[in-house]
Design a protein around this motif. Structure first.
Motif, PDB file in Angstrom:
ATOM      1  N   PHE A  53       0.844  -1.196   0.000  1.00 56.33           N
ATOM      2  CA  PHE A  53       0.000   0.000   0.000  1.00 56.33           C
ATOM      3  C   PHE A  53       0.889   1.261   0.000  1.00 56.33           C
ATOM      4  CE2 PHE A  53      -3.683   2.081   2.666  1.00 56.33           C
ATOM      5  CZ  PHE A  53      -3.966   2.931   1.616  1.00 56.33           C
ATOM      6  N   VAL A  54       1.836   1.299   0.939  1.00 62.30           N
ATOM      7  CA  VAL A  54       2.673   2.496   1.091  1.00 62.30           C
ATOM      8  C   VAL A  54       3.594   2.670  -0.120  1.00 62.30           C
ATOM      9  CG1 VAL A  54       4.316   3.705   2.556  1.00 62.30           C
ATOM     10  CG2 VAL A  54       2.615   2.215   3.592  1.00 62.30           C
ATOM     11  N   MET A  55       4.106   1.563  -0.639  1.00 63.97           N
ATOM     12  CA  MET A  55       4.986   1.650  -1.799  1.00 63.97           C
ATOM     13  C   MET A  55       4.244   2.276  -2.991  1.00 63.97           C
ATOM     14  SD  MET A  55       7.000  -1.381  -3.791  1.00 63.97           S
ATOM     15  CE  MET A  55       5.474  -2.108  -4.370  1.00 63.97           C
ATOM     16  N   GLY A  56       3.008   1.831  -3.209  1.00 62.51           N
ATOM     17  CA  GLY A  56       2.213   2.396  -4.299  1.00 62.51           C
ATOM     18  C   GLY A  56       1.934   3.875  -4.058  1.00 62.51           C
ATOM     19  N   TYR A  57       1.646   4.194  -2.791  1.00 66.49           N
ATOM     20  CA  TYR A  57       1.368   5.588  -2.440  1.00 66.49           C
ATOM     21  C   TYR A  57       2.584   6.470  -2.713  1.00 66.49           C
ATOM     22  CZ  TYR A  57      -0.109   9.611   0.248  1.00 66.49           C
ATOM     23  OH  TYR A  57      -0.455  10.879   0.612  1.00 66.49           O
ATOM     24  N   ASP A  58       3.764   5.876  -2.524  1.00 64.35           N
ATOM     25  CA  ASP A  58       4.994   6.635  -2.731  1.00 64.35           C
ATOM     26  C   ASP A  58       5.161   7.060  -4.194  1.00 64.35           C
ATOM     27  OD1 ASP A  58       7.257   7.838  -1.638  1.00 64.35           O
ATOM     28  OD2 ASP A  58       8.550   6.154  -2.173  1.00 64.35           O
ATOM     29  N   SER A 273       4.654   6.314   5.133  1.00 64.86           N
ATOM     30  CA  SER A 273       5.456   6.745   3.994  1.00 64.86           C
ATOM     31  C   SER A 273       6.598   7.650   4.446  1.00 64.86           C
ATOM     32  CB  SER A 273       4.541   7.453   3.001  1.00 64.86           C
ATOM     33  OG  SER A 273       5.280   8.059   1.994  1.00 64.86           O
ATOM     34  N   ILE A 274       6.285   8.577   5.356  1.00 65.33           N
ATOM     35  CA  ILE A 274       7.316   9.506   5.816  1.00 65.33           C
ATOM     36  C   ILE A 274       8.328   8.788   6.703  1.00 65.33           C
ATOM     37  CG2 ILE A 274       7.710  11.568   7.216  1.00 65.33           C
ATOM     38  CD1 ILE A 274       5.020  12.621   6.139  1.00 65.33           C
ATOM     39  N   LEU A 275       7.833   7.876   7.577  1.00 68.03           N
ATOM     40  CA  LEU A 275       8.745   7.107   8.430  1.00 68.03           C
ATOM     41  C   LEU A 275       9.746   6.338   7.574  1.00 68.03           C
ATOM     42  CD1 LEU A 275       6.483   5.469  11.169  1.00 68.03           C
ATOM     43  CD2 LEU A 275       8.310   7.127  11.530  1.00 68.03           C
ATOM     44  N   GLY A 276       9.251   5.627   6.585  1.00 64.12           N
ATOM     45  CA  GLY A 276      10.119   4.791   5.757  1.00 64.12           C
ATOM     46  C   GLY A 276      10.992   5.618   4.839  1.00 64.12           C
ATOM     47  N   GLY A 277      10.447   6.716   4.368  1.00 67.54           N
ATOM     48  CA  GLY A 277      11.215   7.574   3.465  1.00 67.54           C
ATOM     49  C   GLY A 277      10.415   7.906   2.218  1.00 67.54           C
ATOM     50  N   VAL A 278      10.108   9.194   2.054  1.00 63.97           N
ATOM     51  CA  VAL A 278       9.339   9.638   0.897  1.00 63.97           C
ATOM     52  C   VAL A 278      10.236   9.586  -0.339  1.00 63.97           C
ATOM     53  CG1 VAL A 278       8.219  11.645  -0.123  1.00 63.97           C
ATOM     54  CG2 VAL A 278       7.830  11.074   2.270  1.00 63.97           C
ATOM     55  N   GLY A 279       9.727   8.996  -1.413  1.00 63.14           N
ATOM     56  CA  GLY A 279      10.518   8.919  -2.635  1.00 63.14           C
ATOM     57  C   GLY A 279      11.638   7.897  -2.564  1.00 63.14           C
ATOM     58  N   THR A 280      11.427   6.836  -1.780  1.00 59.40           N
ATOM     59  CA  THR A 280      12.457   5.795  -1.686  1.00 59.40           C
ATOM     60  C   THR A 280      11.936   4.438  -2.144  1.00 59.40           C
ATOM     61  OG1 THR A 280      11.853   5.197   0.575  1.00 59.40           O
ATOM     62  CG2 THR A 280      13.505   6.924   0.314  1.00 59.40           C
ATOM     63  N   LEU A 281      10.660   4.349  -2.450  1.00 63.46           N
ATOM     64  CA  LEU A 281       9.987   3.125  -2.862  1.00 63.46           C
ATOM     65  C   LEU A 281      10.006   2.028  -1.803  1.00 63.46           C
ATOM     66  CD1 LEU A 281       8.392   2.407  -5.404  1.00 63.46           C
ATOM     67  CD2 LEU A 281      10.260   0.927  -6.057  1.00 63.46           C
ATOM     68  N   PHE A 282      11.195   1.446  -1.533  1.00 66.74           N
ATOM     69  CA  PHE A 282      11.262   0.313  -0.600  1.00 66.74           C
ATOM     70  C   PHE A 282      11.038   0.741   0.844  1.00 66.74           C
ATOM     71  CE2 PHE A 282      14.193  -0.314  -4.153  1.00 66.74           C
ATOM     72  CZ  PHE A 282      13.489  -1.318  -4.793  1.00 66.74           C
ATOM     73  N   GLY A 283      11.255   2.028   1.103  1.00 64.16           N
ATOM     74  CA  GLY A 283      11.058   2.543   2.452  1.00 64.16           C
ATOM     75  C   GLY A 283       9.654   2.263   2.967  1.00 64.16           C
ATOM     76  N   GLY A 284       8.709   2.112   2.053  1.00 65.89           N
ATOM     77  CA  GLY A 284       7.329   1.853   2.450  1.00 65.89           C
ATOM     78  C   GLY A 284       7.214   0.644   3.362  1.00 65.89           C
ATOM     79  N   PHE A 285       7.990  -0.385   3.076  1.00 64.78           N
ATOM     80  CA  PHE A 285       7.911  -1.592   3.892  1.00 64.78           C
ATOM     81  C   PHE A 285       8.471  -1.342   5.287  1.00 64.78           C
ATOM     82  CE2 PHE A 285       7.620  -3.081  -0.431  1.00 64.78           C
ATOM     83  CZ  PHE A 285       6.601  -4.010  -0.344  1.00 64.78           C
ATOM     84  N   ILE A 286       9.499  -0.515   5.364  1.00 63.23           N
ATOM     85  CA  ILE A 286      10.082  -0.190   6.667  1.00 63.23           C
ATOM     86  C   ILE A 286       9.109   0.660   7.474  1.00 63.23           C
ATOM     87  CG2 ILE A 286      12.013   0.949   7.822  1.00 63.23           C
ATOM     88  CD1 ILE A 286      13.769  -0.265   5.998  1.00 63.23           C
ATOM     89  N   GLY A 287       8.524   1.646   6.809  1.00 62.23           N
ATOM     90  CA  GLY A 287       7.548   2.494   7.489  1.00 62.23           C
ATOM     91  C   GLY A 287       6.383   1.679   8.014  1.00 62.23           C
TER      92      GLY A 287
END
Ligand SMILES: Nc1ncnc2c1ncn2[C@@H]1O[C@H](COP(=O)(O)OP(=O)(O)OP(=O)(O)O)[C@@H](O)[C@H]1O
Ligand SMILES: [Mg+2]
Lengths: 355, 252
Positions: A53-58, A273-287
């Motif tokens: 979800f977050v990756m797509g949102y990114d 999204s912000i926790l993982g990193g905006v504009g990082t794609l994979f960060g979504g999973f971390i967030g």
């Protein structure tokens, strides 16, 4: 001339596959790590689902620079598609239902995007929020027959091909550990597919056009790009991932209701999204991982308990303070500090040779 | 048939008439400069041609066809591109991506469903980006983030972005404004080179009369929204009306 699957994609897919395989083991079984994380395998599945979800949102927020506050609508619609099919229509092919959830996500995003993208900036954000809430109240009230409101629809027949219950254990031992359930296996495969698609979109002309719009929308249209259509494309793509994730979420929760349509969900995605990193794609999973860990694990530690939201808030501030591009961005910077020769190497490879 | 033709163009902002009944035309392979004091309506005329502004009255034709129904990106697709008066670049992206975006926009149309094909297989986009950056002298800086370029280089990149569209008509709004004398000289040389190499047709807005006199085939003089004179550099140099207009507004 060039290989079928380019090297960078092979690497991304390989690492994603490794991570998906190792994740439940690290989280729940590994000797020391799992004690520290105090996790349980059941959390591995939702983390991947929210991660999609977050990756797509990114793609929309991080790459195209469009802040939407209405993505709960697509997540909720994906879940309700799966829920209605299984509960009302006694449909016994959950994977087909999830595929339909993607299509519903796409169609709804096309409609809401079409209407909301008429305005820019904060007005766009508010329009998405307004449409999202309109849909939420529709699901709660007028469509209550279909959705059963907040209580929702129970999905107990969630089985694979109508035979194997999805939550059945699949304690398959891979060299990296165990696969906890069929649902995890399905989610893992769909995670891999999602990463492949999202990564490819970013390597395509769209990836560059999205960034161009984020950086300077006016200039993008004055180099001949139809900015409006590309924005709609980013919106629809993110809606597709949201629909997929929402559908999986319904399967995993065994329930589809009006609640996932609520605006809080749209906010959660922004936070992850912000926790993982905006504009990082994979960060979504971390967030998604950090958020769900706080919600499910940390909140059951006596000292923290109900105060997990507060703790999350503090964590959020600290992370944003330390790493403006989130945990993933922080890790990336750390890596380029440690192994800077590696990055310069990849940068110079493409202008040697072939001419 | 002229490449570009405006007919009785009027643009009013409330009570201000920025362009007043402007009818001008540009032939293929002609280099035209647009001069006039501050507030004469030069930028407005350029913005009307790029479709950033809607005219109050009048008509604009490119290659004989009206472009008034078009969006700015369609105008670029037809072959008109513009370099902005201030550098309008993609700041966080490397210089090469700035050029690639421009090449992509022009080569591959306003919108394509190519979201699953890899950009690195678009050799012609890379070729145009490379050629453009070599032309504007930024090839060595291709990996630098555009925001980190010195001011003069940003303006050259701005020009590069407009050139990467390989336009039939290039509109340049004060490409040397705010530059140091050295940067100005370099930019003029750049325009001269591109003009020779690419057979460029352009409409240039420029305050520096020496540049204008040297670079143009024809000069159009605008004052308070109206065309008060046009002709070759020699004719303009000798025109009294132009002298008068410039004496009125020559405080720079
Ligand atoms: N968006 C706008 N709204 C209101 N008035 C405007 C607008 N744009 C331009 N004008 C007015 O129109 C007139 C022409 O402006 P324009 O910017 O075209 O002049 P110019 O010839 O480009 O001047 P300069 O040499 O200073 O760049 C001026 O009086 C200006 O104040
Ligand atoms: Mg101007």
């Amino acid at each position: 001339m060039s290989p079928r699957v380019p090297r960078d994609e092979l690497r991304v897919l390989g690492l994603t596959a490794l991570a998906v395989l190792a994740f439940p083991y690290l989280f729940a079984e590994a000797p020391v790590v799992s004690d520290v994380l105090n996790g349980y395998a059941g959390l591995a599945t939702p983390i991947l689902i929210w991660g999609i979800f977050v990756m797509g949102y990114d793609l929309l927020h991080g790459y195209t620079g469009l802040l939407s506050f209405g993505h709960a609508a697509f997540w909720g619609a994906g879940g309700m598609t799966v829920g209605a099919l299984i509960h009302h229509a006694e449909f016994s092919f959950p994977l087909v239902a999830v595929a339909l959830a993607v299509i519903v996500g796409i169609l709804l995003a096309a409609l809401i995007g079409y209407l909301s993208l008429r305005r820019g900036g904060i007005y766009f954000a508010i329009l998405t929020l307004a449409f999202g809430q309109m849909i939420y109240y529709t699901m709660l009230g007028p469509a209550g027959q279909l959705t059963n409101g907040e209580d929702g629809l129970i999905l107990d027949a969630s089985s694979l091909f109508g035979v194997i219950p999805l939550d059945a254990g699949l304690p398959v031992l891979t060299p990296l550990g165990i696969i906890p359930s069929w649902l995890y296996a399905v989610t893992g495969v769909l995670t891999l597919v999602s990463v492949a698609v999202a990564y490819r979109i970013l390597q395509s002309p769209y990836g560059l056009v999205f960034k161009a719009i984020r950086e300077n929308e006016q200039r993008a249209s004055f180099v001949g790009l139809n900015v409006w259509r590309y924005k709609l494309a980013a919106f629809v793509a993110s809606g597709a991932f949201a629909g997929l994730a929402g559908g999986l979420h319904a399967l995993q929760a065994g329930n589809a209701s009006a609640s996932p349509f609520y605006w809080i969900v749209s906010g959660d995605v922004v936070i992850m999204s912000i926790l993982g990193g905006v504009g990082t794609l994979f960060g979504g999973f971390i967030g998604a991982g950090i958020y769900l860990y706080m919600d499910n694990v940390a909140s059951s530690i006596g000292l923290i308990g109900d105060r997990w939201h507060l703790l999350l808030g503090v964590l959020f501030v600290v992370i944003v303070w330390l790493f403006p591009d989130g945990v993933w961005g922080g890790l990336r910077r750390l890596r380029s500090m440690v192994g800077s020769d590696d990055t310069t190497h990849t940068q110079t490879t493409d202008d040697g040779g072939n001419d | 048939m002229p490449l570009l033709e405006t007919e009785n163009l009027v643009k009013r902002f409330g009570g201000v008439t920025a362009t007043d009944d402007v009818s001008v035309s540009i032939e293929s392979n002609e280099r035209v400069s647009l001069i006039g004091p501050n507030g004469a309506g030069k930028s407005t005329l350029i913005n009307l041609i790029t479709r950033r502004l809607d005219p109050t009255e009048g008509e604009i034709r490119f290659n004989g066809e009206s472009i008034l129904g078009l969006k700015p990106h369609d105008v670029v697709q037809r072959g008109v591109s513009k370099s902005f008066q201030t550098a309008s670049i993609f700041p966080q992206l490397p210089v090469i991506d700035n050029a690639r975006i421009a090449a992509l926009g022009a080569e591959h149309g306003a919108f394509r469903l190519n979201l699953l094909s890899r950009l690195d297989s678009y050799d012609e986009v890379d070729a145009v980006a490379r050629e453009t950056l070599q032309d504007v002298g930024l090839w060595a800086e291709r990996e630098t983030a555009a925001a980190d370029l010195p001011y003069g280089d940003k303006r050259r990149l701005e020009l590069g972005i407009a050139l990467a569209a390989e336009p039939d008509l290039l509109l340049m709004d004060e490409p040397t404004a705010g530059m140091s004398p050295e940067e100005t000289a370099a930019t003029v040389e750049l325009i001269e080179n591109v003009k020779a190499e690419r057979d460029l047709t352009f409409l240039l807005v420029e305050h520096d009369m020496e540049i204008v006199m040297n670079i143009s085939d024809r000069i159009i003089v605008l004052d308070r929204g109206s065309v008060i004179a046009q002709g070759t550099p020699e004719e303009i140099r000798e025109s009294e009306r132009v002298q008068d207009a410039y004496l009125g507004g020559a405080d720079r």
